[in-house]
Scaffold this active site. Structure first.
Site, PDB file in Angstrom:
ATOM      1  N   HIS A 116       0.874  -1.180   0.000  1.00  0.00           N
ATOM      2  CA  HIS A 116       0.000   0.000   0.000  1.00  0.00           C
ATOM      3  C   HIS A 116       0.910   1.230   0.000  1.00  0.00           C
ATOM      4  O   HIS A 116       2.016   1.185   0.550  1.00  0.00           O
ATOM      5  CB  HIS A 116      -0.839  -0.051   1.276  1.00  0.00           C
ATOM      6  CG  HIS A 116      -1.910   0.965   1.388  1.00  0.00           C
ATOM      7  ND1 HIS A 116      -1.678   2.256   1.774  1.00  0.00           N
ATOM      8  CD2 HIS A 116      -3.243   0.881   1.180  1.00  0.00           C
ATOM      9  CE1 HIS A 116      -2.803   2.922   1.804  1.00  0.00           C
ATOM     10  NE2 HIS A 116      -3.782   2.114   1.446  1.00  0.00           N
TER      11      HIS A 116
ATOM     12  N   ASP B 209       3.251  -4.539   7.939  1.00  0.00           N
ATOM     13  CA  ASP B 209       2.054  -3.713   7.839  1.00  0.00           C
ATOM     14  C   ASP B 209       0.860  -4.660   7.976  1.00  0.00           C
ATOM     15  O   ASP B 209       0.535  -5.409   7.058  1.00  0.00           O
ATOM     16  CB  ASP B 209       2.051  -2.997   6.477  1.00  0.00           C
ATOM     17  CG  ASP B 209       0.696  -2.398   6.134  1.00  0.00           C
ATOM     18  OD1 ASP B 209      -0.250  -2.523   6.931  1.00  0.00           O
ATOM     19  OD2 ASP B 209       0.580  -1.813   5.038  1.00  0.00           O
TER      20      ASP B 209
ATOM     21  N   GLN C  26      -4.465  -5.069   7.079  1.00  0.00           N
ATOM     22  CA  GLN C  26      -5.526  -5.973   6.620  1.00  0.00           C
ATOM     23  C   GLN C  26      -5.576  -7.273   7.427  1.00  0.00           C
ATOM     24  O   GLN C  26      -6.432  -8.114   7.172  1.00  0.00           O
ATOM     25  CB  GLN C  26      -5.326  -6.315   5.132  1.00  0.00           C
ATOM     26  CG  GLN C  26      -5.481  -5.141   4.197  1.00  0.00           C
ATOM     27  CD  GLN C  26      -6.911  -4.595   4.165  1.00  0.00           C
ATOM     28  OE1 GLN C  26      -7.874  -5.299   4.477  1.00  0.00           O
ATOM     29  NE2 GLN C  26      -7.041  -3.338   3.806  1.00  0.00           N
TER      30      GLN C  26
ATOM     31  N   LYS D 124     -10.053  -0.921  10.518  1.00  0.00           N
ATOM     32  CA  LYS D 124     -10.159  -2.089   9.632  1.00  0.00           C
ATOM     33  C   LYS D 124     -10.484  -3.352  10.420  1.00  0.00           C
ATOM     34  O   LYS D 124     -10.583  -4.437   9.860  1.00  0.00           O
ATOM     35  CB  LYS D 124      -8.864  -2.259   8.848  1.00  0.00           C
ATOM     36  CG  LYS D 124      -8.655  -1.075   7.890  1.00  0.00           C
ATOM     37  CD  LYS D 124      -7.656  -1.349   6.836  1.00  0.00           C
ATOM     38  CE  LYS D 124      -7.184  -0.091   6.156  1.00  0.00           C
ATOM     39  NZ  LYS D 124      -7.979   0.246   4.988  1.00  0.00           N
TER      40      LYS D 124
ATOM     41  N   CYS E 172      -4.823   2.318  -3.665  1.00  0.00           N
ATOM     42  CA  CYS E 172      -3.615   2.868  -3.021  1.00  0.00           C
ATOM     43  C   CYS E 172      -2.402   1.973  -3.236  1.00  0.00           C
ATOM     44  O   CYS E 172      -1.564   1.809  -2.332  1.00  0.00           O
ATOM     45  CB  CYS E 172      -3.819   3.102  -1.528  1.00  0.00           C
ATOM     46  SG  CYS E 172      -4.937   4.432  -1.184  1.00  0.00           S
TER      47      CYS E 172
HETATM   48  N1  PMP Z   1      -1.678  -0.837   4.521  1.00  0.00           N
HETATM   49  C1  PMP Z   1      -2.638  -1.574   3.968  1.00  0.00           C
HETATM   50  C2  PMP Z   1      -2.307  -2.963   3.487  1.00  0.00           C
HETATM   51  C3  PMP Z   1      -3.926  -1.056   3.860  1.00  0.00           C
HETATM   52  O1  PMP Z   1      -4.888  -1.795   3.318  1.00  0.00           O
HETATM   53  C4  PMP Z   1      -4.187   0.251   4.336  1.00  0.00           C
HETATM   54  C5  PMP Z   1      -5.561   0.874   4.212  1.00  0.00           C
HETATM   55  N2  PMP Z   1      -6.209   0.660   3.007  1.00  0.00           N
HETATM   56  C6  PMP Z   1      -3.150   0.975   4.911  1.00  0.00           C
HETATM   57  C7  PMP Z   1      -1.909   0.396   4.987  1.00  0.00           C
HETATM   58  C8  PMP Z   1      -3.354   2.358   5.454  1.00  0.00           C
HETATM   59  O2  PMP Z   1      -4.195   2.316   6.551  1.00  0.00           O
HETATM   60  P1  PMP Z   1      -4.791   3.662   7.162  1.00  0.00           P
HETATM   61  O3  PMP Z   1      -5.382   4.408   6.014  1.00  0.00           O
HETATM   62  O4  PMP Z   1      -5.821   3.171   8.132  1.00  0.00           O
HETATM   63  O5  PMP Z   1      -3.672   4.394   7.814  1.00  0.00           O
END
Ligand code: PMP
Length: 405
Positions: A122, A199, A202, A225, A363
């Site tokens: 991401h 990270d 998910q 999430k 993203c």
């Molecule tokens: N890493 C991953 C794999 C994600 O799916 C997301 C959110 N889509 C993020 C990071 C970023 O998370 P946040 O927007 O809650 O900071």
């Protein structure tokens, strides 16, 4: 025992509504999950009955808020099996957790060093490292992903050397649903003396997370999430690391003693929590993890795997269907493309039919470039989705595709 999905749905009033005069089928859970009443009540109870600032008060409400805030930290530490609750740093979410780490690791990265990330990251676990590498004249190396959406571990292994100062990979891909073999990745990296950030944005909602078993040095996730509110998240940081790294932000709470000329910093985890924290969010995150724990993460995973398998099987019957992400170990996320149909058009028609999905890059624009596509339609599942919703979803996709062709 069958998974009690109808009973669960009663905990999520938001699901019980019509959009465009159709029953809502919410399949955008990888973007954010809905919140159960237990979590909403915990947040509102805090503001209705307890609201007070933590750590600095002599009065009862402040002491109660402090106690509850620290209890939430302990619950979360136990949930991910951190060795100590001081390894839990509250942040706004995964993005802030990664940026925090990228800030405090500045001095750790020297010119000529390298950081390894995967091609399926991401943007929030890519851009902070890309920018840090630029600031420090270091190399950002990308671990490729194969056609199925699995990481090239041989490449990773080959690239690990003393110049590599960090490996940063996701636990579960928000685009492909791939569950990365994080324990194996950590072992490889540690054998080469390299620390690892996972990270886990998910992961918490779909799989067991045991940071000690994984062996991760750092693990980031977002509350929203995993059925908690937005604006609260965690950076787990191994004590030996966080003790020696510098502070992130400066201000109240993170200090020990201050004069006009000098300052000493507070102990962990407060050294990393400058300013007033999101107390209500922390309590609600505790409540969300308890909600998941009560249902059992294995039972949730099993339920979601049934949905994923059924949806995949049904979508595959559609002419020109291409599933993006077919890793052996995969969960809860179903990205796809249909020949001759633009993802945005398909997503818009699905919305008209009551089905909420996400379209585009998710993203992860470099991953799309890497895979030679310009976006996908993504359906993502949560514990409250039903098999009937899968039927509505796949029938709606077929209908929309026929309209668009
Ligand atoms: N890493 C991953 C794999 C994600 O799916 C997301 C959110 N889509 C993020 C990071 C970023 O998370 P946040 O927007 O809650 O900071």
């Amino acid at each position: 025992m069958p998974f009690p999905v109808e009973k669960i749905r009663a905990d999520f009033p938001v699901l019980n509504q019509q959009v465009h005069d159709k029953p809502l089928v919410y399949l955008d859970n990888a973007a954010t999950t809905q919140k159960p009443v237990q979590v909403i009540n915990r947040l509102s109870d805090y503001y209705l009955k307890e609201n007070s600032n933590v750590h600095r008060g002599v009065h009862l409400l402040s002491q109660k808020a402090t106690e509850d805030y620290e209890k939430a930290r302990t619950t979360i530490a136990q949930y991910i099996n951190a060795a100590d609750s001081k390894e839990i740093i509250f942040t706004r979410g995964t993005t802030e957790s990664v940026n925090l780490l990228a800030t405090v690791l500045e001095e750790w990265i020297q010119p000529g060093d390298a950081i390894l990330v995967s091609a399926m990251e991401h943007h929030s676990n890519l851009v902070p490292w890309q920018q840090l590498c630029k600031r420090r004249n270091a190399d950002l190396k990308i671990v490729p992903v194969n056609d199925k959406g699995e990481l090239d571990l041989e490449f990773l292994k080959k690239k690990l050397n003393p110049q590599v100062k960090l490996v940063a990979v996701n636990h579960i891909s928000n685009v492909l649903g791939t569950i990365n073999p994080v324990k194996e990745i950590v072992k490889m990296a540690h054998d080469a003396g390299v620390p690892v950030l996972i990270d886990g944005a998910q992961a918490l909602a779909h799989t067991k997370v045991d940071v000690q078993e994984i062996g991760a040095d750092f693990y980031a996730f977002s509350g929203h999430k995993v059925y908690a509110p937005m604006g609260i998240g965690v950076l787990y940081g191994r004590e030996t690391w966080m003790r020696r790294l510098p502070p992130y932000q400066f201000g109240g709470e993170m200090i020990d003693r201050v004069s006009f000329d000098e300052v000493t910093f507070n102990e962990l985890p407060y050294k990393y929590e400058a300013g007033t924290p999101n107390v209500g969010g922390a309590l609600a995150l505790e409540s969300a993890l308890q909600y998941v724990q009560n249902l059992g993460i294995e039972a949730i995973r099993k339920h979601e795997d049934v949905l994923l398998e059924k949806a995949t099987h049904q979508l595959m019957k559609i002419n020109g269907m291409r599933i993006i992400g077919e890793a052996k170990d995969k969960t809860a996320v179903l990205s796809f493309l249909v020949d001759g149909v633009h993802p945005y058009d398909l997503g818009t028609l699905l919305d008209q039919m009551g089905v909420a999905v996400r379209t585009g890059y998710h993203c992860a624009e470099p991953l799309m470039q890497h895979m030679g596509i310009s976006g996908t339609v993504r359906a993502s599942f949560a514990l409250y989705n039903t098999e009937q919703e899968v039927d509505i979803f796949t029938e709606s996709v077929l209908k929309a595709v026929n309209m668009l062709r």
